[in-house]
Design an enzyme around this catalytic site. Structure first.
Site, mmCIF file in Angstrom:
data_model
loop_
_atom_site.group_PDB
_atom_site.id
_atom_site.type_symbol
_atom_site.label_atom_id
_atom_site.label_comp_id
_atom_site.label_asym_id
_atom_site.label_seq_id
_atom_site.Cartn_x
_atom_site.Cartn_y
_atom_site.Cartn_z
ATOM 1 C CG HIS A 396 -5.286 8.086 -5.561
ATOM 2 N ND1 HIS A 396 -5.830 9.110 -6.306
ATOM 3 C CD2 HIS A 396 -4.615 8.691 -4.549
ATOM 4 C CE1 HIS A 396 -5.484 10.277 -5.785
ATOM 5 N NE2 HIS A 396 -4.761 10.044 -4.703
ATOM 6 C CG ASP A 400 -9.101 12.943 -9.128
ATOM 7 O OD1 ASP A 400 -8.239 12.097 -9.422
ATOM 8 O OD2 ASP A 400 -9.675 13.662 -9.968
#
Length: 424
Positions: A396, A400
């Site tokens: 992450h 995204d």
């Protein structure tokens, strides 16, 4: 008589120390030239250390699990003549492997009877009394083999690392005339109070370190998508029927590799490595797909290089070659490194959902679950379709959530409409 001292070799790549994983000899053993003395573990692979001389082992320089500096004394061998006690050139490793050689392999002696062979690994007793809910260590292939043979794994004594049950152990079990029907119930369910401590060393320690490092450093998140693989399975069956005899059988994996290659054209951020110390993301044009492969000592990730330039059958042949090399202990360091994205599958044991751990420094890993037939509603009609989940994880810090979902949905679209895999 003299003494030949073998020092820990310089394996290259700037490695200053390695872990002593396993001895194949002990003090007092007679050894011959080229006989494997020990396995040492680098960051990437297991390396066999051979003997450059004939002689008798008189001293070992360390214990399994010990981290030793390059150039430190590994083993001392008594030899005919003066030996090299004052100066010892480190022997070059002659074989690399992600798994240690099986201990049951006998030593092939050049001079007749010059060295005693290593003892064969044999079952210590007729069966093992494990608790009913105790899960023995074994690879998926061994578990399936045991299921096919009607053997309860918990009754089989494992002779592999950390007590892992190997294919040979199943054969030994059968050869001794054991079966589920003849196993005494009292012995199988006997109460136990014993304890066993297993040192985490070698490949298992490297796997543990890499998994721990990955979960601590990366911000993992997983995304699961359901895919209708009926059409791709029909195409695979058709191609195998038409070309299987001449080109080889296709599994689902080369289609997945092709889907990755095509999807990455629109999502290049997934085919990347992240250097979190330098804060640099490197996107790569070449698609080097790591294919997670289970071996008897743990998970290996051999790499299909330049998947973007391979046909289905080329990918299938390379996947098969690398998987066999990893399982048989013949994969080199180069074949186990350099991946840009990883594909992991447990095959028929794939379950419904999984949460794969990233193969750092990569930023994406695609996990394949098992195919099941289920009733689905298609155009208002209930029909039986072959369904499969992709359980994938991402970093992450780099990827995204929406991009990850779109990437997996792109793979889904390619697999559900397989003709699009080949439209340029």
């Amino acid at each position: 008589m003299g003494t030949h001292v073998i020092k820990m070799p310089d394996i290259g790549e700037g490695i200053a120390e390695v872990e002593l994983s396993q001895w194949h000899v002990k003090v007092g053993d007679l050894v011959v030239e080229d006989q494997v003395l020990a396995d040492v573990m680098t960051d990437k692979a297991m390396v066999d250390i051979p003997s450059p001389v004939h002689g008798k082992v008189i001293a070992l320089g360390g214990q399994p699990g010990e981290v030793m500096a390059v150039g430190s004394v590994l083993i001392s061998i008594e030899v005919e003549g003066a030996g090299n006690l004052k100066e010892s050139a480190a022997p070059a490793p002659v074989k690399e492997a992600p798994v240690a050689p099986k201990v049951e392999a006998a030593v092939e002696s050049k001079p007749a009877a010059a060295a005693a062979p290593r003892p064969a690994a044999v079952c210590q007793g007729p069966m093992v009394a494990r608790e009913a809910d105790e899960r023995p260590l074994a690879s998926p292939a061994v578990r399936k083999h045991a299921l096919d043979l009607g053997i309860q794994l918990r009754l089989v004594r494992g002779t592999g690392p950390a007590g892992r049950v190997l294919h040979e152990d199943l054969e030994t079990y059968l050869a001794q005339g054991q079966s589920n029907a003849s196993a005494p119930a009292a012995a199988a369910y006997a109460q136990r109070n014993d304890e066993e401590q297993i040192q985490v060393i070698g490949m298992r320690r490297k796997i543990a370190q890499r998994m721990q490092d990955a979960t601590q450093r990366a911000a993992h998140f997983s995304y699961v998508e359901e895919i209708d693989v009926t059409a791709i399975e029909e195409l695979r069956a058709h191609l195998n029927e038409k070309h299987g005899a001449s080109r080889g059988k296709l599994t689902l994996l080369p289609f997945l590799v092709r889907a990755l290659v095509v999807a990455l054209r629109d999502f290049p951020q997934m085919n990347a490595r992240y250097d979190d110390e330098e804060q640099v993301i490197t996107r790569l044009g070449a698609v080097h797909v790591g294919v997670a492969t289970q071996s008897d000592v743990g998970l290996m990730v051999p790499v299909v290089r330049h998947a973007e330039a391979r046909s289905l059958w080329d990918s299938a042949a390379e996947i098969s070659r690398l998987a066999n090399a990893a399982r048989n202990g013949k994969a080199s360091r180069d074949e186990l490194s350099g991946s840009t994205i990883t594909l992991t599958s447990l095959g028929a044991l794939g379950g419904i959902v999984s949460t794969p751990v990233l193969n750092l420094p990569e930023v994406a890993i695609v996990g394949v679950n098992k195919i099941v037939e289920r009733p689905m509603v298609v155009k208002g009609q209930v029909v039986i379709r072959k369904m499969m989940n992709l359980s994938s994880s991402f970093d992450h810090r780099v990827v995204d959530g929406m991009d990850a979902a779109l990437f997996i949905q792109a793979i889904r679209g390619l697999l559900e409409q397989p003709a699009t895999l080949f439209v340029e």
